[in-house]
Write an enzyme that holds these catalytic residues in place. Structure first.
Site: not given
Ligand code: DX5
Ligand code: ZN
Length: 228
Positions: A39, A72, A141, A10, A37, A70, A35, A147, A175
């Site tokens: 957000m 979010m 998760m 990540s 992320d 991913h 990966h 975070f 993850d």
């Protein structure tokens, strides 16, 4: 057995001003995939980046690296087409973020991406199960999303074990807080796609960490196949 051990750093914990070279560095250190992320400051209390960044990263790293997005975000439906166009390979959304997972799964497939379905720590695995035959990957998760650098939640492992027992060939990803100290639990429970942020990126020797994580998972897969 259809699944194999794959390690996906990540890049959230990397130097975000050099994301392109950090991605290349992780691939050179033996990462199987990346990966990424995303957000939105709403589904989770943090902000990262969106499809314009993914488009630049794709140009920077070339066609080969597999991008697991991913997502979010509160409205995952909104970003399917832009992410596909930007060069994402897999669109991993949270079941908590949509009222119509079936339609979203269909849209992701139609856009040419693989489908990942994620559950937060407070969501039961039974909520994911009805969709498991339609997805490419289930993400359990092991921290509250938002975070990097948080403590691994051991108590999520029964979810992984249950999924593995019910869906023997499904890709199962973990993850959050995963590294050399916690990988054995993930591997024994049956996870095969391993996201690791701070443990890999923060290491002086990411190549060795990636290799160790993969070895532990591959050995557990082999043991499971012998036990069958
Ligand atoms: C957290 C993210 C993770 C995070 C993992 O919400 O989904 O991918 O970057 O980082 P570590 O491995 O440091 O927990
Ligand atoms: Zn993540």
């Amino acid at each position: 057995m259809a699944y194999s051990a794959k390690i996906g750093p990540s890049i959230l914990s990397s130097d975000l001003s050099c994301l392109g070279s950090e991605c290349v560095r992780m691939m050179e250190c033996g990462a199987d995939y990346l990966h990424l992320d995303v957000m939105d400051g709403h589904f989770v209390p943090n902000l990262t980046f969106g499809h314009p960044m993914v488009e630049c990263l794709r140009k920077s790293v070339g066609q080969d690296p597999f991008f697991d997005m991913h997502m979010m975000v509160s409205r995952p439906e909104q970003w399917v087409k832009p992410m596909a166009a930007a060069g994402a390979n897999q669109y991993t959304f949270h079941i908590e973020s949509t009222t119509n997972p079936g339609n979203l799964i269909k849209e992701i497939k139609e856009s040419g991406m693989k489908v990942g379905l994620a559950i937060k720590p407070g969501t039961t695995v039974e909520e994911l199960a009805p969709w498991a035959n339609q997805i490419d990957m289930a993400l359990v998760m092991t921290v509250e999303p938002g975070f990097g650098g948080q403590k691994f939640m051991d108590d999520m492992m029964p979810k992984v074990s249950w999924l593995r027992s019910q869906f023997p060939s499904l890709d199962i990803e973990v993850d959050g807080g995963v590294g050399p100290d916690t990988i054995h639990k993930c591997a024994e429970a049956g996870a095969n796609m391993i996201v690791s942020g701070s443990a890999v990126i923060g290491s002086d020797d990411p190549r060795s960490v990636i290799s160790l994580l993969r070895t532990v998972v591959a050995e557990a897969i082999q043991k499971r196949s012998l036990d069958r």
